[in-house]
Motif scaffolding. Sequence first.
Motif, PDB file in Angstrom:
ATOM      1  N   GLN A 172       6.304 125.398 -55.186  1.00 21.07           N
ATOM      2  CA  GLN A 172       5.722 124.930 -56.443  1.00 21.07           C
ATOM      3  C   GLN A 172       6.335 125.669 -57.618  1.00 21.07           C
ATOM      4  O   GLN A 172       6.798 126.813 -57.485  1.00 21.07           O
ATOM      5  CB  GLN A 172       4.209 125.139 -56.425  1.00 21.07           C
ATOM      6  N   ALA A 173       6.318 125.027 -58.757  1.00 16.58           N
ATOM      7  CA  ALA A 173       6.804 125.669 -59.967  1.00 16.58           C
ATOM      8  C   ALA A 173       6.059 126.989 -60.186  1.00 16.58           C
ATOM      9  O   ALA A 173       4.839 127.068 -59.977  1.00 16.58           O
ATOM     10  CB  ALA A 173       6.616 124.745 -61.164  1.00 16.58           C
ATOM     11  N   LYS A 219      11.514 126.759 -61.498  1.00 15.89           N
ATOM     12  CA  LYS A 219      11.216 125.605 -62.337  1.00 15.89           C
ATOM     13  C   LYS A 219      11.719 124.342 -61.645  1.00 15.89           C
ATOM     14  O   LYS A 219      12.666 124.410 -60.846  1.00 15.89           O
ATOM     15  CB  LYS A 219      11.907 125.762 -63.695  1.00 15.89           C
ATOM     16  N   PRO A 220      11.140 123.205 -61.961  1.00 17.61           N
ATOM     17  CA  PRO A 220      11.635 121.959 -61.351  1.00 17.61           C
ATOM     18  C   PRO A 220      13.135 121.754 -61.556  1.00 17.61           C
ATOM     19  O   PRO A 220      13.807 121.198 -60.672  1.00 17.61           O
ATOM     20  CB  PRO A 220      10.814 120.882 -62.065  1.00 17.61           C
ATOM     21  N   GLU A 221      13.659 122.214 -62.668  1.00 15.03           N
ATOM     22  CA  GLU A 221      15.096 122.049 -62.914  1.00 15.03           C
ATOM     23  C   GLU A 221      15.964 122.950 -62.054  1.00 15.03           C
ATOM     24  O   GLU A 221      17.185 122.846 -62.084  1.00 15.03           O
ATOM     25  CB  GLU A 221      15.434 122.263 -64.396  1.00 15.03           C
ATOM     26  N   SER A 227       8.578 121.740 -56.983  1.00 16.74           N
ATOM     27  CA  SER A 227       7.678 120.682 -57.432  1.00 16.74           C
ATOM     28  C   SER A 227       6.913 121.123 -58.677  1.00 16.74           C
ATOM     29  O   SER A 227       6.599 122.304 -58.832  1.00 16.74           O
ATOM     30  CB  SER A 227       6.700 120.316 -56.324  1.00 16.74           C
ATOM     31  N   SER A 228       6.614 120.174 -59.518  1.00 16.16           N
ATOM     32  CA  SER A 228       5.901 120.502 -60.762  1.00 16.16           C
ATOM     33  C   SER A 228       4.399 120.438 -60.583  1.00 16.16           C
ATOM     34  O   SER A 228       3.894 119.995 -59.569  1.00 16.16           O
ATOM     35  CB  SER A 228       6.327 119.536 -61.864  1.00 16.16           C
TER      36      SER A 228
END
Length: 126
Positions: free
Chosen positions: A12-13, A86-88, A125-126
């Motif tokens: 997770q983020a 982060k998702p990125e 994942s965000s």
Amino acid sequence: VQLVESGGGLVQAGGSLTLSCAASGFAHDDYTIGWFRQVPGKERVGIACISTRDDSTHYADSVKGRFTISTDNAKRTIYLQMNNLKPEDTAVYYCAADWSVPVAYYCSRDGQSGTWGQGTQVTVSS
């Protein structure tokens, strides 16, 4: 030289992961090793590189302060500690090694030479 990455996965983020790159076949102790990542449809980007000769490091701006590259005492396993993901940061992560290349150059678009591992997927994942 052979490189084998491990440690990827889903997180997770805000979470953390540590990637490992097991290296074998080094003929001496003066290699530059880097972690790179690639998203489908985009170019591969160097994010963290380290010299086994003097432990100098270079980081991409996008990961400074969040990721740390290091080696074990034998300099045969290279780690990438990733915090505050982060998702990125989602990408396939590769390690690579070449002989005695300046760390900043190795992490650049023009570097990225030598031997490569098979890659490991990191999904945030965000």
